[in-house]
Every structure is written in C-alpha cells, then in structure tokens.
Scaffold this motif. Sequence first.
Motif, mmCIF file in Angstrom:
data_model
loop_
_atom_site.group_PDB
_atom_site.id
_atom_site.type_symbol
_atom_site.label_atom_id
_atom_site.label_comp_id
_atom_site.label_asym_id
_atom_site.label_seq_id
_atom_site.Cartn_x
_atom_site.Cartn_y
_atom_site.Cartn_z
ATOM 1 N N ALA A 148 30.513 45.798 39.005
ATOM 2 C CA ALA A 148 29.872 46.483 38.134
ATOM 3 C C ALA A 148 28.668 45.585 36.888
ATOM 4 C CB ALA A 148 30.753 47.342 36.716
ATOM 5 N N THR A 149 26.975 46.423 36.389
ATOM 6 C CA THR A 149 26.544 45.813 35.821
ATOM 7 C C THR A 149 26.505 45.830 33.637
ATOM 8 O OG1 THR A 149 24.150 45.320 35.493
ATOM 9 C CG2 THR A 149 25.359 48.020 35.367
ATOM 10 N N GLY A 150 26.719 44.954 33.335
ATOM 11 C CA GLY A 150 25.996 45.737 31.574
ATOM 12 C C GLY A 150 25.890 44.623 31.433
ATOM 13 N N TYR A 151 24.684 44.719 30.093
ATOM 14 C CA TYR A 151 23.240 43.540 29.422
ATOM 15 C C TYR A 151 24.699 42.168 29.383
ATOM 16 C CZ TYR A 151 19.591 42.499 27.258
ATOM 17 O OH TYR A 151 18.897 41.310 26.769
ATOM 18 N N HIS A 152 23.941 41.424 29.333
ATOM 19 C CA HIS A 152 23.980 39.629 28.818
ATOM 20 C C HIS A 152 23.344 39.465 28.642
ATOM 21 C CE1 HIS A 152 27.413 40.603 32.798
ATOM 22 N NE2 HIS A 152 27.656 39.261 32.326
ATOM 23 N N SER A 153 23.182 39.941 27.745
ATOM 24 C CA SER A 153 22.142 39.676 26.275
ATOM 25 C C SER A 153 21.934 38.127 26.147
ATOM 26 C CB SER A 153 22.239 40.454 24.739
ATOM 27 O OG SER A 153 21.715 39.833 23.667
ATOM 28 N N TYR A 154 23.440 37.158 25.604
ATOM 29 C CA TYR A 154 22.389 35.789 25.508
ATOM 30 C C TYR A 154 23.538 35.288 26.439
ATOM 31 C CZ TYR A 154 20.964 36.119 21.254
ATOM 32 O OH TYR A 154 20.150 36.318 19.257
ATOM 33 N N PRO A 219 27.918 48.727 20.166
ATOM 34 C CA PRO A 219 28.215 47.380 21.204
ATOM 35 C C PRO A 219 27.608 46.421 21.308
ATOM 36 C CG PRO A 219 27.090 49.985 22.179
ATOM 37 C CD PRO A 219 27.639 50.192 21.017
ATOM 38 N N ALA A 220 26.309 47.014 20.859
ATOM 39 C CA ALA A 220 25.119 45.270 20.354
ATOM 40 C C ALA A 220 26.220 43.873 19.595
ATOM 41 C CB ALA A 220 24.034 45.872 19.733
ATOM 42 N N LEU A 221 26.964 44.440 19.059
ATOM 43 C CA LEU A 221 27.193 43.581 18.293
ATOM 44 C C LEU A 221 28.324 42.259 19.632
ATOM 45 C CD1 LEU A 221 28.170 45.002 15.053
ATOM 46 C CD2 LEU A 221 27.062 43.615 15.457
ATOM 47 N N ALA A 222 29.127 43.191 20.738
ATOM 48 C CA ALA A 222 29.875 42.747 21.512
ATOM 49 C C ALA A 222 29.135 41.427 22.085
ATOM 50 C CB ALA A 222 30.469 43.304 22.126
ATOM 51 N N VAL A 223 27.448 41.997 22.520
ATOM 52 C CA VAL A 223 26.702 41.098 23.065
ATOM 53 C C VAL A 223 26.376 39.960 22.339
ATOM 54 C CG1 VAL A 223 27.465 42.260 25.123
ATOM 55 C CG2 VAL A 223 25.473 42.119 23.399
ATOM 56 N N VAL A 289 25.308 52.858 36.135
ATOM 57 C CA VAL A 289 25.394 52.775 34.527
ATOM 58 C C VAL A 289 26.351 51.169 33.838
ATOM 59 C CG1 VAL A 289 27.303 53.883 32.900
ATOM 60 C CG2 VAL A 289 26.796 55.609 34.690
ATOM 61 N N ASP A 290 25.351 51.318 33.309
ATOM 62 C CA ASP A 290 25.685 50.243 32.392
ATOM 63 C C ASP A 290 26.670 49.758 31.809
ATOM 64 O OD1 ASP A 290 25.990 48.019 30.003
ATOM 65 O OD2 ASP A 290 23.177 47.287 30.994
ATOM 66 N N ARG A 291 27.799 49.052 31.763
ATOM 67 C CA ARG A 291 29.185 48.971 31.020
ATOM 68 C C ARG A 291 29.061 48.272 29.879
ATOM 69 N NH1 ARG A 291 32.754 48.258 35.104
ATOM 70 N NH2 ARG A 291 35.355 48.242 33.369
ATOM 71 N N VAL A 292 27.856 48.159 29.344
ATOM 72 C CA VAL A 292 28.060 47.527 27.479
ATOM 73 C C VAL A 292 27.331 48.338 26.627
ATOM 74 C CG1 VAL A 292 27.404 46.347 25.766
ATOM 75 C CG2 VAL A 292 27.720 44.855 28.279
ATOM 76 N N PHE A 293 26.070 49.279 27.376
ATOM 77 C CA PHE A 293 25.664 50.570 26.463
ATOM 78 C C PHE A 293 25.485 51.964 26.532
ATOM 79 C CE2 PHE A 293 23.745 46.090 25.354
ATOM 80 C CZ PHE A 293 23.659 46.176 24.130
ATOM 81 N N GLY A 294 25.743 52.032 28.591
ATOM 82 C CA GLY A 294 26.235 53.137 28.916
ATOM 83 C C GLY A 294 25.176 53.825 29.590
ATOM 84 N N ASN A 295 24.206 53.397 29.605
ATOM 85 C CA ASN A 295 22.786 53.372 30.070
ATOM 86 C C ASN A 295 22.548 53.800 31.494
ATOM 87 O OD1 ASN A 295 22.138 51.153 29.125
ATOM 88 N ND2 ASN A 295 20.682 51.203 30.376
ATOM 89 N N ARG A 296 21.817 54.302 32.351
ATOM 90 C CA ARG A 296 21.377 53.583 33.787
ATOM 91 C C ARG A 296 20.834 52.704 33.429
ATOM 92 N NH1 ARG A 296 17.253 56.847 37.921
ATOM 93 N NH2 ARG A 296 17.807 55.802 39.467
ATOM 94 N N ALA A 297 21.518 51.398 34.412
ATOM 95 C CA ALA A 297 20.501 50.587 34.703
ATOM 96 C C ALA A 297 20.150 50.616 36.410
ATOM 97 C CB ALA A 297 21.783 48.644 34.209
ATOM 98 N N VAL A 298 18.897 49.860 36.126
ATOM 99 C CA VAL A 298 17.982 49.593 37.601
ATOM 100 C C VAL A 298 17.670 48.248 37.815
ATOM 101 C CG1 VAL A 298 16.385 50.449 39.859
ATOM 102 C CG2 VAL A 298 17.863 52.071 37.682
#
Length: 364
Positions: A148-154, A219-223, A289-298
């Motif tokens: 899966a994918t999920g935004y790795h902010s830092y 979810p922003a605070l988690a990353v 689906v982004d596992r952090v924010f729930g948006n579609r991620a391409v």
Amino acid sequence: MVNGLQGRLQDVADELVRSGAERGLQIAVYRHGELVADVVAGLADPATGRPVTPGTPFHAFSAGKGLTATVVHVLAERGALGYDTPIARIWPEFGAHGKDTATVRDALTHSTGVPGLPADLTPEDLCDWEKTCALIAAARPWWEPGTATGYHSYTFGHIVGEIVRRVTGTPVSQVLREEVAAPLGVAGELFLGVPEAELGRLARLEDVPGFAEAPEGSPALAVAPRGVRPTAAFGNRADVPSAAIPAGGQLTARAAARMYAALLGPVDGVRLISPDRLREVTAPVVDGVDRVFGNRAVLSNGYAVGRLGTDPDDTPTVFGWAGSGGSYAGADTATGVAFAVTKNRLAADFGTAQTIAALIAGAA
C-alpha cells in the motif's frame, strides 16, 4: 509558447502580489531545455523591504522531494543502486520488524509502511540526522511494505537520503550539489540544506491566517507532529533550512525548473538521465488510496503523476511534487515543458500554482 508568456506570467504574478494573495513569488518555465520565462514579484522579506529576485531561494517544503528523488535517479543511471534493491541490503538496521522486504522503489513511492514519527518529536530531533534515521529504522510498519502507499511526509526524505548516504558515503545534500546542481550551474540556488552563511538569502515565510492550525486527530499530525508542522515559524528557524531534512528543500523557481528540464532532455549540454530511464522514472507505479490521508494517490518513482488541479488520468505525462504552503515544481514529458512556482505566503491550497500551471499548459 515563447512569445508573450513572460509578459502574461508577469501580469499574473504582479496581480497576485497587488491583491494581497501573495507576498513574494517566482515563476520559471523551460521548454525543450531553454528558459522561456523567469518571473519574480513582491517581497522576500517584508520587514526589511528586500525584494524577490530570480536568485532568492525559498524554503519550499515538500517540493524538495523532487530534488531528493532526482539524486536517486542520477545514481541509478550510473548503476550505483537499483530500484528493486531491498533497503535493508543497503541499510541493514532498516530491516527491523519485517521491513526487510521494502525496496528502494517502495521508498520512492511512499510504500515502506513507516510514514509516522513520534508525537513529541522536536525540531532539534528532526535536525539530528542520526537520531531521526534510528527512529525510522526501529519503527514498526503501519502496513506490510510494498502492499500500500501512504504519504511519508518527513520519513520519505530520511529513508531516501540515508539510502543515498549508505551507497555513496556522502550526505544527500552534498550529492545533490555535486551531481545535480553544480553540473547545471545552480549550486547556489538548489539545496537540501542551505549553508549557514547563506541563510540570509532565503525568503521569509508567513502563514495565511489558519494555515498553521491542525485539529487534534488530524492524520497530518501523525506524519508531521505538531512540533515540526511545516509552518512559517518552523521554516524560518535558522536550524531547519540549514539542516539535512530532505523531505523538503530550498530552491529558486528557475533552478528547480532547470533540474526538471534536465530530466526531460539536455540543458546546455547537461542531461541528468537517459531517455529510457526517463520513461521508467515517470511511468505510474502506484495507483491507490493513500493510507494516511484517504485520497487517490498516483505515483511514479519519486513523483506525483498529473498536473495540479486535474485528474491524473487526464494529465498522465506530468510529474512533479508540491510543497506545503503552495510551491510546486514539475515537468510534462509530452510537451517538453518544465516549470516551478515558489512563494513565501503559505496557504492551505494550491490555487496560485494551479492557475499558473493551467496558463503554462494552455500556452504549450
């Protein structure tokens, strides 16, 4: 495209500043390796009246992820690493808790499963390379790497940056300077950590009212925990832009656009990667689906696919990355256009960059 684009973009930039929507900004456009627009407007520092110039670097937050990804592709071009190499083969400690299957490609596509950081992380912690890398290496993945994918902010920056450091023996900031920025003639405008002596050149950031707020449970605070939220106060610290935090970067629009142009093809005789690698780098790898924010991620290998404000299916030849607050840099393989927008008034949307992207696309 050349005729009139500079003037049209200058009119847009001037109006954005005049209206108060922006404080200071840069817009740069390359087409087939040639600079066709280089626009500046407004103030880099309202307190002193210092104007934005084409050489003013902006702390552009996650727009810098494109710089970090580009370093990987330059190294891959030389055979120094492979996209399907397990990260743990390069960085053994990263293999803890079942992360041994995660690959370099997973790191580039935010798929390693370790997007989070401790809630009490401080700016000083984040500026400590060894400490943050150790936290990430020891982390338990939120999902099985590669599934899966999920935004790795830092964490994107430290994972990819440590891969680069382990492969080369050199910090990613130095590799960017020596292998990307210097050959392109923009070593003073493209950074993954600005030398302390040059911090005074940076534009000063400011928040649009409400930008810095993040409600509990977001979810922003988690990353990006509250202590390291990408706000003006955070980005204006002396230690943050001078540290190696390669999930973000410091850049001018013309330098970022030049880098993307050199991914597409030669720029004054310098081409960063081959045509075959460009096709591999820009082809979508993840669509889910982004596992952090729930948006579609391409995502392709290190970049988001699609023009800002459009469906990725409608603009599949565009690749790049946006930065929190509204900056953006990217390119279009179909038109040969590369462009960047930097700005110092941090907003929660990408309205300015979307407007400019649409104008440039219409002129291509």
